[in-house]
Design an enzyme around this catalytic site. Structure first.
Site, PDB file in Angstrom:
ATOM      1  N   SER A 139      44.097   8.570   2.728  1.00 37.72           N
ATOM      2  CA  SER A 139      44.002   9.428   1.416  1.00 37.72           C
ATOM      3  C   SER A 139      43.005   8.767   0.702  1.00 37.72           C
ATOM      4  CB  SER A 139      45.467   9.596   0.615  1.00 37.72           C
ATOM      5  OG  SER A 139      44.985  10.334  -0.643  1.00 37.72           O
ATOM      6  N   TYR A 152      52.419   4.811  -3.781  1.00 43.09           N
ATOM      7  CA  TYR A 152      51.747   5.758  -2.749  1.00 43.09           C
ATOM      8  C   TYR A 152      50.247   5.201  -2.618  1.00 43.09           C
ATOM      9  CZ  TYR A 152      49.628   9.811  -0.571  1.00 43.09           C
ATOM     10  OH  TYR A 152      48.957  10.800   0.252  1.00 43.09           O
TER      11      TYR A 152
END
Length: 260
Positions: A139, A152
């Protein structure tokens, strides 16, 4: 001998799209996720549309034993030519929130431990064959700290670093490792944590799962090590090189904080 693609988190979103791209390119496909019904439905559609073999292995990837079982079952008597490490979990909220730990622990288990196990097993398997490609769904979060999604972001930084390191280890082996780094995407990821439309990051127009998966799949086919998807995300990935990390964390926190 048939060449198989193993796709995790394949029941919906990016995983579903990656599985479709694999089948479209002629790979037989192994789908794994927790949702048996969704996996079976997608498997049937892939068989009809592309005339490929599709196997379903339901599993909870928060359990390392289940992860090992997935690999053992998937690779038994098969040549795995593609691994798509797509399964991922996240949580929006303060790290100090007592009720958040279960979700954060699951995020570490899936985003770090499960991804590493499958990467390690697949890399050895493919290296012995002299060919293969591994696509890790990281990501843009991996490039910068993420207050309110701290765990995360940290897990994606780990996966990005791991991908680049293992890609170098495998240089010249015929096996490639690609980290695809999208930003927020039109999937159920944020909705699963009831954070949909709750942050500035998700109030922007979101790219489709299909377009993001296509970009990642193409990058892996080209043997690229890192692919950041989207112009704004490329800027965000470059920002930490220009701005002090404290300032980067401040603005990232503004974008990720729930506001309504």
């Amino acid at each position: 001998m048939a060449i198989w693609a193993l796709v995790t988190g394949a029941s919906e979103g990016l995983g579903r799209e990656f599985a479709t791209l694999a089948a479209k390119d002629g790979f037989d496909v192994i789908l794994t996720a927790r949702s048996v019904d969704k996996l079976q439905t997608h498997a049937a559609s892939l068989r009809r549309a592309y005339n490929v073999a599709v196997e379903v292995i339901p599993a909870d990837l928060t359990d390392p034993v289940a992860v090992e079982r997935v690999w053992d079952q998937a690779s038994a008597g098969r040549q795995i030519g593609v691994l798509v490490n797509n399964a991922g979990l996240g949580r929006n909220g303060y790290l100090t929130d007592a009720e958040g730990w279960a979700r954060e622990a699951d995020s570490i288990a899936v985003n770090v431990i499960a991804a590493t196990i499958l990467l390690k097993r697949a890399a050895a398997h493919m290296k012995a064959q002299g060919a293969g490609r591994i696509l890790n769904v990281a990501s843009v979060a991996g490039f910068l700290p993420g207050p309110h999604m701290a765990v995360y972001h940290a897990t994606k930084a780990y996966l990005l670093s791991l991908s680049e390191a293992v890609a170098e280890e495998l240089r010249g082996s015929g096996v490639t490792v690609t980290a695809v780094c999208p930003g927020p995407t039109a999937t159920q990821f944020f909705a699963s944590d009831q954070a949909e439309k709750a942050t500035l990051a998700t109030r922007l127009p979101l790219p489709s799962a299909q377009s993001v998966a296509q970009a990642g799949w193409q990058a892996a086919a080209q043997g690229r090590r890192v692919k950041v998807v989207g112009g704004l995300n490329k800027l965000l990935a470059f920002l930490p090189r220009l701005a002090p990390r404290r300032l980067t964390a401040f603005f990232s926190g503004i974008a990720l904080k729930r506001r309504w």
